[in-house]
Scaffold this motif. Sequence first.
Motif, PDB file in Angstrom:
ATOM      1  N   ARG A  83     -13.534  -1.119   3.075  1.00 40.73           N
ATOM      2  CA  ARG A  83     -14.608  -1.228   2.096  1.00 40.73           C
ATOM      3  C   ARG A  83     -15.671  -2.247   2.491  1.00 40.73           C
ATOM      4  O   ARG A  83     -16.862  -1.985   2.387  1.00 40.73           O
ATOM      5  CB  ARG A  83     -14.048  -1.561   0.706  1.00 40.73           C
ATOM      6  CG  ARG A  83     -15.121  -1.361  -0.374  1.00 40.73           C
ATOM      7  CD  ARG A  83     -14.547  -1.387  -1.761  1.00 40.73           C
ATOM      8  NE  ARG A  83     -15.402  -0.753  -2.718  1.00 40.73           N
ATOM      9  CZ  ARG A  83     -16.618  -1.168  -3.072  1.00 40.73           C
ATOM     10  NH1 ARG A  83     -17.152  -2.220  -2.507  1.00 40.73           N
ATOM     11  NH2 ARG A  83     -17.322  -0.513  -3.980  1.00 40.73           N
ATOM     12  N   GLU A  84     -15.263  -3.406   2.945  1.00 41.74           N
ATOM     13  CA  GLU A  84     -16.241  -4.436   3.312  1.00 41.74           C
ATOM     14  C   GLU A  84     -17.162  -3.942   4.432  1.00 41.74           C
ATOM     15  O   GLU A  84     -18.382  -4.111   4.364  1.00 41.74           O
ATOM     16  CB  GLU A  84     -15.512  -5.706   3.738  1.00 41.74           C
ATOM     17  CG  GLU A  84     -16.442  -6.877   3.986  1.00 41.74           C
ATOM     18  CD  GLU A  84     -15.685  -8.166   4.282  1.00 41.74           C
ATOM     19  OE1 GLU A  84     -16.174  -8.928   5.129  1.00 41.74           O
ATOM     20  OE2 GLU A  84     -14.613  -8.391   3.675  1.00 41.74           O
ATOM     21  N   ALA A  98     -26.774  -1.768  -5.298  1.00 46.82           N
ATOM     22  CA  ALA A  98     -25.825  -2.014  -6.396  1.00 46.82           C
ATOM     23  C   ALA A  98     -25.185  -0.711  -6.863  1.00 46.82           C
ATOM     24  O   ALA A  98     -23.964  -0.646  -7.078  1.00 46.82           O
ATOM     25  CB  ALA A  98     -26.512  -2.720  -7.556  1.00 46.82           C
ATOM     26  N   THR A  99     -25.981   0.338  -7.005  1.00 44.83           N
ATOM     27  CA  THR A  99     -25.434   1.633  -7.398  1.00 44.83           C
ATOM     28  C   THR A  99     -24.541   2.186  -6.301  1.00 44.83           C
ATOM     29  O   THR A  99     -23.458   2.718  -6.576  1.00 44.83           O
ATOM     30  CB  THR A  99     -26.562   2.627  -7.735  1.00 44.83           C
ATOM     31  OG1 THR A  99     -27.258   2.137  -8.881  1.00 44.83           O
ATOM     32  CG2 THR A  99     -26.030   4.018  -8.019  1.00 44.83           C
ATOM     33  N   MET A 100     -24.979   2.050  -5.042  1.00 39.92           N
ATOM     34  CA  MET A 100     -24.154   2.525  -3.929  1.00 39.92           C
ATOM     35  C   MET A 100     -22.796   1.829  -3.947  1.00 39.92           C
ATOM     36  O   MET A 100     -21.758   2.472  -3.814  1.00 39.92           O
ATOM     37  CB  MET A 100     -24.867   2.273  -2.598  1.00 39.92           C
ATOM     38  CG  MET A 100     -24.085   2.759  -1.390  1.00 39.92           C
ATOM     39  SD  MET A 100     -23.817   4.543  -1.335  1.00 39.92           S
ATOM     40  CE  MET A 100     -25.468   5.119  -0.938  1.00 39.92           C
ATOM     41  N   ASP A 101     -22.788   0.536  -4.150  1.00 36.89           N
ATOM     42  CA  ASP A 101     -21.544  -0.227  -4.188  1.00 36.89           C
ATOM     43  C   ASP A 101     -20.625   0.270  -5.311  1.00 36.89           C
ATOM     44  O   ASP A 101     -19.421   0.424  -5.120  1.00 36.89           O
ATOM     45  CB  ASP A 101     -21.847  -1.713  -4.355  1.00 36.89           C
ATOM     46  CG  ASP A 101     -20.615  -2.574  -4.249  1.00 36.89           C
ATOM     47  OD1 ASP A 101     -19.953  -2.546  -3.198  1.00 36.89           O
ATOM     48  OD2 ASP A 101     -20.312  -3.275  -5.232  1.00 36.89           O
ATOM     49  N   ALA A 102     -21.210   0.563  -6.469  1.00 38.94           N
ATOM     50  CA  ALA A 102     -20.419   1.028  -7.616  1.00 38.94           C
ATOM     51  C   ALA A 102     -19.866   2.430  -7.401  1.00 38.94           C
ATOM     52  O   ALA A 102     -18.851   2.795  -8.009  1.00 38.94           O
ATOM     53  CB  ALA A 102     -21.280   0.996  -8.882  1.00 38.94           C
ATOM     54  N   LEU A 103     -20.490   3.228  -6.542  1.00 41.71           N
ATOM     55  CA  LEU A 103     -20.058   4.601  -6.301  1.00 41.71           C
ATOM     56  C   LEU A 103     -18.829   4.699  -5.398  1.00 41.71           C
ATOM     57  O   LEU A 103     -18.161   5.723  -5.378  1.00 41.71           O
ATOM     58  CB  LEU A 103     -21.194   5.413  -5.667  1.00 41.71           C
ATOM     59  CG  LEU A 103     -22.298   5.859  -6.614  1.00 41.71           C
ATOM     60  CD1 LEU A 103     -23.497   6.355  -5.828  1.00 41.71           C
ATOM     61  CD2 LEU A 103     -21.774   6.952  -7.545  1.00 41.71           C
ATOM     62  N   TRP A 104     -18.525   3.653  -4.660  1.00 41.31           N
ATOM     63  CA  TRP A 104     -17.414   3.693  -3.700  1.00 41.31           C
ATOM     64  C   TRP A 104     -16.142   3.154  -4.324  1.00 41.31           C
ATOM     65  O   TRP A 104     -16.163   2.188  -5.082  1.00 41.31           O
ATOM     66  CB  TRP A 104     -17.779   2.905  -2.436  1.00 41.31           C
ATOM     67  CG  TRP A 104     -18.728   3.672  -1.575  1.00 41.31           C
ATOM     68  CD1 TRP A 104     -20.079   3.756  -1.739  1.00 41.31           C
ATOM     69  CD2 TRP A 104     -18.400   4.507  -0.473  1.00 41.31           C
ATOM     70  NE1 TRP A 104     -20.618   4.590  -0.796  1.00 41.31           N
ATOM     71  CE2 TRP A 104     -19.607   5.066   0.002  1.00 41.31           C
ATOM     72  CE3 TRP A 104     -17.203   4.840   0.161  1.00 41.31           C
ATOM     73  CZ2 TRP A 104     -19.650   5.932   1.084  1.00 41.31           C
ATOM     74  CZ3 TRP A 104     -17.249   5.699   1.245  1.00 41.31           C
ATOM     75  CH2 TRP A 104     -18.467   6.234   1.701  1.00 41.31           C
ATOM     76  N   SER A 105     -15.028   3.759  -3.958  1.00 42.79           N
ATOM     77  CA  SER A 105     -13.728   3.346  -4.469  1.00 42.79           C
ATOM     78  C   SER A 105     -13.415   1.909  -4.065  1.00 42.79           C
ATOM     79  O   SER A 105     -13.642   1.515  -2.923  1.00 42.79           O
ATOM     80  CB  SER A 105     -12.635   4.268  -3.923  1.00 42.79           C
ATOM     81  OG  SER A 105     -11.357   3.825  -4.340  1.00 42.79           O
ATOM     82  N   ALA A 106     -12.903   1.160  -5.014  1.00 42.39           N
ATOM     83  CA  ALA A 106     -12.417  -0.192  -4.735  1.00 42.39           C
ATOM     84  C   ALA A 106     -10.901  -0.169  -4.583  1.00 42.39           C
ATOM     85  O   ALA A 106     -10.305  -1.180  -4.236  1.00 42.39           O
ATOM     86  CB  ALA A 106     -12.826  -1.142  -5.857  1.00 42.39           C
ATOM     87  N   VAL A 112     -16.217  12.882   0.130  1.00 45.69           N
ATOM     88  CA  VAL A 112     -14.908  12.975  -0.496  1.00 45.69           C
ATOM     89  C   VAL A 112     -14.856  11.984  -1.656  1.00 45.69           C
ATOM     90  O   VAL A 112     -15.141  10.795  -1.473  1.00 45.69           O
ATOM     91  CB  VAL A 112     -13.766  12.680   0.509  1.00 45.69           C
ATOM     92  CG1 VAL A 112     -12.410  12.799  -0.172  1.00 45.69           C
ATOM     93  CG2 VAL A 112     -13.867  13.612   1.715  1.00 45.69           C
ATOM     94  N   PHE A 113     -14.526  12.481  -2.822  1.00 46.97           N
ATOM     95  CA  PHE A 113     -14.433  11.676  -4.035  1.00 46.97           C
ATOM     96  C   PHE A 113     -12.997  11.655  -4.533  1.00 46.97           C
ATOM     97  O   PHE A 113     -12.273  12.639  -4.383  1.00 46.97           O
ATOM     98  CB  PHE A 113     -15.314  12.265  -5.146  1.00 46.97           C
ATOM     99  CG  PHE A 113     -16.794  12.172  -4.883  1.00 46.97           C
ATOM    100  CD1 PHE A 113     -17.538  11.125  -5.399  1.00 46.97           C
ATOM    101  CD2 PHE A 113     -17.441  13.143  -4.133  1.00 46.97           C
ATOM    102  CE1 PHE A 113     -18.901  11.047  -5.175  1.00 46.97           C
ATOM    103  CE2 PHE A 113     -18.808  13.076  -3.903  1.00 46.97           C
ATOM    104  CZ  PHE A 113     -19.543  12.024  -4.424  1.00 46.97           C
ATOM    105  N   VAL A 114     -12.614  10.561  -5.158  1.00 49.56           N
ATOM    106  CA  VAL A 114     -11.337  10.470  -5.861  1.00 49.56           C
ATOM    107  C   VAL A 114     -11.631  10.152  -7.316  1.00 49.56           C
ATOM    108  O   VAL A 114     -12.614   9.487  -7.636  1.00 49.56           O
ATOM    109  CB  VAL A 114     -10.383   9.402  -5.276  1.00 49.56           C
ATOM    110  CG1 VAL A 114      -9.923   9.792  -3.889  1.00 49.56           C
ATOM    111  CG2 VAL A 114     -11.009   8.040  -5.281  1.00 49.56           C
ATOM    112  N   LYS A 115     -10.763  10.645  -8.183  1.00 44.38           N
ATOM    113  CA  LYS A 115     -10.932  10.379  -9.613  1.00 44.38           C
ATOM    114  C   LYS A 115     -10.237   9.071  -9.946  1.00 44.38           C
ATOM    115  O   LYS A 115      -9.052   8.900  -9.714  1.00 44.38           O
ATOM    116  CB  LYS A 115     -10.354  11.511 -10.448  1.00 44.38           C
ATOM    117  CG  LYS A 115     -10.697  11.384 -11.909  1.00 44.38           C
ATOM    118  CD  LYS A 115     -10.304  12.627 -12.643  1.00 44.38           C
ATOM    119  CE  LYS A 115     -10.803  12.536 -14.072  1.00 44.38           C
ATOM    120  NZ  LYS A 115     -10.447  13.726 -14.818  1.00 44.38           N
ATOM    121  N   GLU A 116     -11.007   8.126 -10.451  1.00 44.17           N
ATOM    122  CA  GLU A 116     -10.502   6.819 -10.857  1.00 44.17           C
ATOM    123  C   GLU A 116     -10.933   6.576 -12.299  1.00 44.17           C
ATOM    124  O   GLU A 116     -11.770   7.311 -12.828  1.00 44.17           O
ATOM    125  CB  GLU A 116     -11.088   5.706  -9.968  1.00 44.17           C
ATOM    126  CG  GLU A 116     -10.673   5.799  -8.527  1.00 44.17           C
ATOM    127  CD  GLU A 116     -11.217   4.658  -7.677  1.00 44.17           C
ATOM    128  OE1 GLU A 116     -12.000   3.824  -8.179  1.00 44.17           O
ATOM    129  OE2 GLU A 116     -10.863   4.612  -6.484  1.00 44.17           O
TER     130      GLU A 116
END
Length: 131
Positions: A52-53, A27-35, A103-107
């Motif tokens: 993403r899927e 659940a945390t891993m899923d929340a960490l990835w950009s949607a 690589v992270f993006v700011k959302e």
Amino acid sequence: MDQDMEQTEVIAANDRFYAAIRSGDFATMDALWSARDVVSVYHPNWPGITGREEVMASWHDVLVLAEPPEIFPKEVTVIRTERMAFVLCVEEVGGARMTASNVFVKEAGGWRLTCHHARPLPVGAESKKSR
């Protein structure tokens, strides 16, 4: 927000990523990835995965169907722009060491992953912390 605070937030997001791996917390891993943005993952010795899927299905396999690895980021370097951050590190997994790029993006709501790429260090290779 000042640059030191932004860097602290990126490092915290990176730490949450590795904590989710160690604990098998999907659940945390899923929340960490950009949607919002295109995402990809390059697990060691796997072909690249994009979408993403598909990326989340791969993390499900790693975290839920297998024993989550004891993995710790070391020698962390952050390169940041206004909207993106690149985290370069050495991953310690058991007795092995790998290089990784995250690589992270700011959302809205914080920094989200768009890419994780890890590969084993060549035998006998030692990483060097940037000066």
